[in-house]
Design a protein around this motif. Structure first.
Motif, PDB file in Angstrom:
ATOM      1  N   LEU A   1      33.664  32.312  65.163  1.00 49.46           N
ATOM      2  CA  LEU A   1      31.976  32.447  64.916  1.00 49.46           C
ATOM      3  C   LEU A   1      31.649  33.659  65.342  1.00 49.46           C
ATOM      4  N   ASP A   2      31.778  34.130  66.655  1.00 53.82           N
ATOM      5  CA  ASP A   2      31.246  35.880  67.231  1.00 53.82           C
ATOM      6  C   ASP A   2      31.323  36.541  65.497  1.00 53.82           C
ATOM      7  N   ARG A   3      33.227  36.189  65.603  1.00 50.75           N
ATOM      8  CA  ARG A   3      34.022  37.735  64.494  1.00 50.75           C
ATOM      9  C   ARG A   3      33.272  37.303  62.947  1.00 50.75           C
ATOM     10  N   VAL A   4      32.926  36.104  62.597  1.00 49.22           N
ATOM     11  CA  VAL A   4      32.055  35.801  61.168  1.00 49.22           C
ATOM     12  C   VAL A   4      30.644  36.211  61.136  1.00 49.22           C
ATOM     13  N   TYR A   5      30.250  35.769  62.922  1.00 50.28           N
ATOM     14  CA  TYR A   5      28.544  36.345  63.080  1.00 50.28           C
ATOM     15  C   TYR A   5      28.896  38.361  62.807  1.00 50.28           C
ATOM     16  N   ALA A   6      29.371  38.354  63.324  1.00 48.93           N
ATOM     17  CA  ALA A   6      29.452  40.031  63.110  1.00 48.93           C
ATOM     18  C   ALA A   6      30.239  40.714  61.774  1.00 48.93           C
ATOM     19  N   GLY A   7      30.891  39.946  60.924  1.00 44.74           N
ATOM     20  CA  GLY A   7      31.149  40.211  59.784  1.00 44.74           C
ATOM     21  C   GLY A   7      30.367  39.995  59.074  1.00 44.74           C
ATOM     22  N   LEU A   8      29.240  39.149  58.151  1.00 49.60           N
ATOM     23  CA  LEU A   8      28.042  38.825  58.192  1.00 49.60           C
ATOM     24  C   LEU A   8      27.018  40.044  58.766  1.00 49.60           C
ATOM     25  N   GLY A   9      26.913  40.694  59.698  1.00 50.93           N
ATOM     26  CA  GLY A   9      25.759  41.360  60.216  1.00 50.93           C
ATOM     27  C   GLY A   9      24.965  40.703  61.026  1.00 50.93           C
ATOM     28  N   ALA A  10      25.078  39.546  61.412  1.00 48.47           N
ATOM     29  CA  ALA A  10      23.944  38.624  61.748  1.00 48.47           C
ATOM     30  C   ALA A  10      24.048  39.432  63.831  1.00 48.47           C
ATOM     31  N   THR A  11      22.513  39.345  64.088  1.00 43.31           N
ATOM     32  CA  THR A  11      22.201  39.991  65.040  1.00 43.31           C
ATOM     33  C   THR A  11      22.667  38.690  66.732  1.00 43.31           C
ATOM     34  N   ALA A  12      21.970  39.063  67.725  1.00 43.60           N
ATOM     35  CA  ALA A  12      22.175  37.841  68.779  1.00 43.60           C
ATOM     36  C   ALA A  12      21.829  36.964  68.699  1.00 43.60           C
ATOM     37  N   GLU A  13      20.054  37.370  68.589  1.00 37.58           N
ATOM     38  CA  GLU A  13      19.180  35.769  67.995  1.00 37.58           C
ATOM     39  C   GLU A  13      19.586  35.205  66.763  1.00 37.58           C
ATOM     40  N   ASP A  14      20.289  35.831  66.217  1.00 39.31           N
ATOM     41  CA  ASP A  14      20.493  35.494  64.461  1.00 39.31           C
ATOM     42  C   ASP A  14      21.771  34.337  65.278  1.00 39.31           C
ATOM     43  N   ARG A  15      22.491  34.547  65.747  1.00 34.18           N
ATOM     44  CA  ARG A  15      23.674  33.473  66.692  1.00 34.18           C
ATOM     45  C   ARG A  15      23.150  32.442  66.937  1.00 34.18           C
TER      46      ARG A  15
END
Length: 296
Positions: free
Chosen positions: A148-162
């Motif tokens: 999940l962390d790598r998916v969020y990072a790949g999509l450019g998501a911030t910690a708040e987005d997560r």
């Protein structure tokens, strides 16, 4: 390839009064005629050598292996109008198949745009659930959180987005459960009798052996209604401790709302488990609908 023969009743006249098997002495399989010191026995009795031959490599080229024994009989429908289905490892290949079927039929796009999360549909399957899930590839390990962390990072998501994405998501933890056994009804809760063919079960437990809560239960019921499939509740008899699932583990590790569900089967953990032939279809339909249920 091999078989575990049971001692004939002629050599154990009390076997029908109660069978107790020693895991070390009584469950060793036989697969050939190799017997050290016995003339005429098969000299090719090396299991690793046989597996190496099947793999097309030399035995001395094998540096490591994982070898387990499993029933290889193909699944079969049987009974009146083929209403019943028997197979090895329904627990938990039934849920895995239903989840993959649901995911493949869903399709859709995913991504982050302006900080708003699009729907991301996922299926996660783990090793070692029956052993406690505490391994690098088990549900108690880091795999799902890392993905999940790598998916969020790949999509450019911030910690708040997560954090917002987790809060707006839910997890359907699916594992088979117990249908009421017609020969042992006293082992089940007197007010909750899930039956084979009655649709997916919603697992409830006040001691958090299952992760279902009121909101998750309502979401699952909505998914079943949308899918047009029946549903039923599962509650263990208070005098018979129930097992658990990876649902509470996933909820604890991720902080994600989780509901425990499954299909009702008989003969759980036997070499040949049993369910209604329609229940895998019911479960996959409900899961397909659950993929589109939103908390916001």
């Amino acid at each position: 390839m091999l078989r575990v023969p049971q001692l004939a009743i002629h050599l154990d006249r009390a076997v029908n009064d109660g069978l107790a098997l020693d895991k070390q002495r009584h469950t060793q399989p036989v697969w050939g005629l190799a017997t050290p010191g016995v003339p005429g026995s098969d000299p090719e009795g090396d299991v690793v050598a046989a597996l190496a031959e099947a793999a097309g490599v030399a035995p001395d080229a094998v540096d490591g292996f994982d070898v387990v024994v499993a029933d290889t009989q193909p699944p079969r429908r049987f009974g009146a109008r083929g209403a019943l289905f028997a197979s090895g490892r329904l627990d938990n290949l039934l849920s895995t198949h239903a989840a993959l079927t649901a995911l493949l039929s869903a399709g859709g796009d995913a991504g982050f745009a302006g900080g708003d999360a699009a729907r991301i549909r996922m299926v996660a399957a783990f090793d070692h659930e029956e052993l406690g899930s505490e391994s690098r590839s088990g549900a108690a390990g880091p795999f799902l959180a890392d993905v999940l962390d790598r998916v969020y990072a790949g999509l450019g998501a911030t910690a708040e987005d997560r954090h917002r994405a987790i809060a707006a998501s839910w997890c359907v933890s699916s594992d088979v459960g117990h249908a009421v056994h017609p020969n042992y009804p006293e082992r089940h809760d007197p007010a909750n009798h899930p039956v084979a063919g009655g649709g997916p079960i919603l697992k409830l437990n006040a001691n958090q052996r299952y992760a279902s809560d009121a909101v998750g239960s309502a979401l699952w019921q909505a998914a079943c209604r949308t899918a047009g499939v029946p549903s039923q509740a599962f509650v263990s008899n208070n005098a018979v401790p129930c097992g658990s699932t990876i649902g509470p583990i996933t909820a604890t590790r991720l902080g994600i709302r989780t509901v425990d569900v499954g299909a009702a089967i008989l003969s759980m953990h036997s070499a040949r488990e049993l369910c209604a032939a329609v229940d895998p279809w019911y479960l996959s339909r409900a899961m397909r609908a659950a993929l589109d249920v939103s908390l916001v």
